[in-house]
Scaffold this active site. Sequence first.
Site, PDB file in Angstrom:
ATOM      1  NE  ARG A 171     -99.621-136.076  23.367  1.00  0.00           N
ATOM      2  CZ  ARG A 171    -100.472-136.676  23.899  1.00  0.00           C
ATOM      3  NH1 ARG A 171    -101.893-136.441  24.090  1.00  0.00           N
ATOM      4  NH2 ARG A 171    -100.449-138.079  23.821  1.00  0.00           N
ATOM      5  CB  SER A 224     -93.734-137.590  20.462  1.00  0.00           C
ATOM      6  OG  SER A 224     -93.912-139.184  20.788  1.00  0.00           O
ATOM      7  CD  GLU A 315     -96.200-134.612  21.790  1.00  0.00           C
ATOM      8  OE1 GLU A 315     -96.400-135.348  20.915  1.00  0.00           O
ATOM      9  OE2 GLU A 315     -96.139-135.021  23.039  1.00  0.00           O
TER      10      GLU A 315
HETATM   11  C1  LIG Z   1     -88.579-140.418  27.233  1.00  0.00           C
HETATM   12  C2  LIG Z   1     -89.641-139.730  27.005  1.00  0.00           C
HETATM   13  C3  LIG Z   1     -91.088-140.180  26.652  1.00  0.00           C
HETATM   14  C4  LIG Z   1     -92.393-139.177  26.850  1.00  0.00           C
HETATM   15  N1  LIG Z   1     -93.425-139.948  26.533  1.00  0.00           N
HETATM   16  C5  LIG Z   1     -94.586-139.029  26.342  1.00  0.00           C
HETATM   17  C6  LIG Z   1     -95.570-139.356  26.349  1.00  0.00           C
HETATM   18  O1  LIG Z   1     -96.044-140.571  26.290  1.00  0.00           O
HETATM   19  N2  LIG Z   1     -96.939-138.540  26.171  1.00  0.00           N
HETATM   20  C7  LIG Z   1     -96.574-137.251  26.064  1.00  0.00           C
HETATM   21  O2  LIG Z   1     -97.645-136.515  26.227  1.00  0.00           O
HETATM   22  N3  LIG Z   1     -95.402-136.900  26.443  1.00  0.00           N
HETATM   23  C8  LIG Z   1     -94.352-137.533  26.611  1.00  0.00           C
HETATM   24  N4  LIG Z   1     -92.916-136.921  26.567  1.00  0.00           N
HETATM   25  C9  LIG Z   1     -92.851-135.451  26.623  1.00  0.00           C
HETATM   26  C10 LIG Z   1     -92.989-134.874  28.198  1.00  0.00           C
HETATM   27  O3  LIG Z   1     -92.448-135.736  29.132  1.00  0.00           O
HETATM   28  C11 LIG Z   1     -94.104-134.279  28.579  1.00  0.00           C
HETATM   29  O4  LIG Z   1     -94.592-133.371  27.650  1.00  0.00           O
HETATM   30  C12 LIG Z   1     -94.187-133.761  29.816  1.00  0.00           C
HETATM   31  O5  LIG Z   1     -95.609-133.517  30.228  1.00  0.00           O
HETATM   32  C13 LIG Z   1     -93.814-132.061  30.111  1.00  0.00           C
HETATM   33  O6  LIG Z   1     -93.499-131.828  31.435  1.00  0.00           O
HETATM   34  P1  LIG Z   1     -92.285-131.047  31.914  1.00  0.00           P
HETATM   35  O7  LIG Z   1     -92.505-130.606  33.227  1.00  0.00           O
HETATM   36  O8  LIG Z   1     -91.154-131.832  31.434  1.00  0.00           O
HETATM   37  O9  LIG Z   1     -92.347-129.763  30.827  1.00  0.00           O
HETATM   38  P2  LIG Z   1     -91.243-128.828  30.297  1.00  0.00           P
HETATM   39  O10 LIG Z   1     -90.258-129.608  29.337  1.00  0.00           O
HETATM   40  O11 LIG Z   1     -90.279-128.552  31.549  1.00  0.00           O
HETATM   41  O12 LIG Z   1     -91.800-127.730  29.925  1.00  0.00           O
HETATM   42  C14 LIG Z   1     -92.724-127.891  28.797  1.00  0.00           C
HETATM   43  C15 LIG Z   1     -93.767-126.480  28.597  1.00  0.00           C
HETATM   44  O13 LIG Z   1     -94.580-126.372  29.397  1.00  0.00           O
HETATM   45  C16 LIG Z   1     -94.218-125.075  30.451  1.00  0.00           C
HETATM   46  N5  LIG Z   1     -94.358-125.269  31.626  1.00  0.00           N
HETATM   47  C17 LIG Z   1     -93.926-126.174  32.618  1.00  0.00           C
HETATM   48  N6  LIG Z   1     -94.413-126.126  33.892  1.00  0.00           N
HETATM   49  C18 LIG Z   1     -95.174-125.179  33.883  1.00  0.00           C
HETATM   50  C19 LIG Z   1     -96.116-124.591  34.619  1.00  0.00           C
HETATM   51  N7  LIG Z   1     -96.287-124.956  36.049  1.00  0.00           N
HETATM   52  N8  LIG Z   1     -97.080-123.527  34.159  1.00  0.00           N
HETATM   53  C20 LIG Z   1     -96.839-122.961  33.069  1.00  0.00           C
HETATM   54  N9  LIG Z   1     -96.080-123.638  32.327  1.00  0.00           N
HETATM   55  C21 LIG Z   1     -95.473-124.540  32.255  1.00  0.00           C
HETATM   56  C22 LIG Z   1     -92.872-124.712  29.918  1.00  0.00           C
HETATM   57  O14 LIG Z   1     -92.598-123.393  30.193  1.00  0.00           O
HETATM   58  C23 LIG Z   1     -92.677-125.305  28.657  1.00  0.00           C
HETATM   59  O15 LIG Z   1     -93.336-124.395  27.700  1.00  0.00           O
HETATM   60  C24 LIG Z   1     -91.812-137.850  26.759  1.00  0.00           C
HETATM   61  C25 LIG Z   1     -90.772-137.373  26.893  1.00  0.00           C
HETATM   62  C26 LIG Z   1     -89.641-138.164  27.157  1.00  0.00           C
HETATM   63  C27 LIG Z   1     -88.160-137.617  27.169  1.00  0.00           C
END
Ligand SMILES: Cc1cc2nc3c(=O)[nH]c(=O)nc-3n(C[C@H](O)[C@H](O)[C@H](O)COP(=O)(O)OP(=O)(O)OC[C@H]3O[C@@H](n4cnc5c(N)ncnc54)[C@H](O)[C@@H]3O)c2cc1C
Length: 321
Positions: A171, A224, A315
Amino acid sequence: MINIQKNISLAPLTTFKIGGPAKYFVEAGSEDEILEALDFAKENNLEIFVLGGGSNILVSDEEFSGLVIRLSQKQKPEAKLLASPKLSFGFFLECWAGSSLSNVVNFCVKNSLSGMEWASGIPGTVGGAIRGNAGIPLGCMADNIESVKVLEIENKKYKTLKNSECGFSYRNSIFKENNDLIIVSAVLKLEKGDQEEISKKIKELIENRLKVVHPNPKEPSSGSFFKNPKVDNPELITNFEKDTGQKAIDGKIPAGWLIDEVGLRGKKIGGAQVSEKHANFVVNVGNAKAQDIVMLSSVIKMKVRDELGVQLSEEIQYVGF
Ligand SMILES: Cc1cc2nc3c(=O)[nH]c(=O)nc-3n(C[C@H](O)[C@H](O)[C@H](O)COP(=O)(O)OP(=O)(O)OC[C@H]3O[C@@H](n4cnc5c(N)ncnc54)[C@H](O)[C@@H]3O)c2cc1C
């Protein structure tokens, strides 16, 4: 031409459905639009936050006084090559950072490409998944990355990093440690597979997620909440292994098991609750404020530290605190 908007509520753009407004907000659907947004931020001396799917963040209840740049997940015709995953040389797939992981997984199924099945059902975008090296025990982003194209905010230069230069670990990645980098696209490596087998695996993974991991869809969360910590207490590891019949891989114990051990499953503060289904999910059970979530997470960290001697770390990312 970008459309800078003012006073946009961030809560609906997050899976937690929590958070105050952004003073300035823009949706960027291409590299040029990101550059335009950066110019606006520089001219107005604004802090920048890059938003993907909002599925791994907790946004403060207060106004974010800078510019939120949301990478568009829409398939705009003028940005088609970037906005949708594009099959390029052999089994490498080039993706716009704003593409949702689900779009990428669907594209892989359609084209009988195997390798990204682990991402089924994980919300969010390619950019967010790379930054946090999203994954499950079966696989993670680092396994599929060939290279990542980034834009350096300060000097507005593009750079392409090979997988080995991304500092991926559990992570984590260099993108978490260096806020000067915006991920604009990535090349994923995949293998040709059997479409039926790929679909079957995806179906199983999603069914398992819905059964044992994901909380009720009416209880928004950010996935998580804590990372699974590495534990150096042999007694605690033995207890975990006896209790669950699972192995503590690399000395790591699921945060959810530790939270359960200290009796916090179901614990509620304001509109925030430790999920009854999966104790490492903090859920918004009714108009939770970010403050409710912060207070509940403090209670969790304190109890797990005091009673089990383990320090949990988040996380999720805090925004605007
Ligand atoms: C129901 C549920 C289940 C989930 N299951 C998992 C799982 O099994 N495994 C897991 O690892 N995660 C899981 N997650 C967490 C999440 O989905 C992941 O961490 C996902 O990859 C986050 O991506 P995002 O685009 O939503 O990021 P965001 O939440 O929009 O951003 C997260 C961080 O990344 C940065 N960021 C986003 N895009 C960029 C970019 N293009 N360049 C630079 N920085 C950027 C943001 O600034 C922020 O700091 C889950 C979440 C939920 C709600």
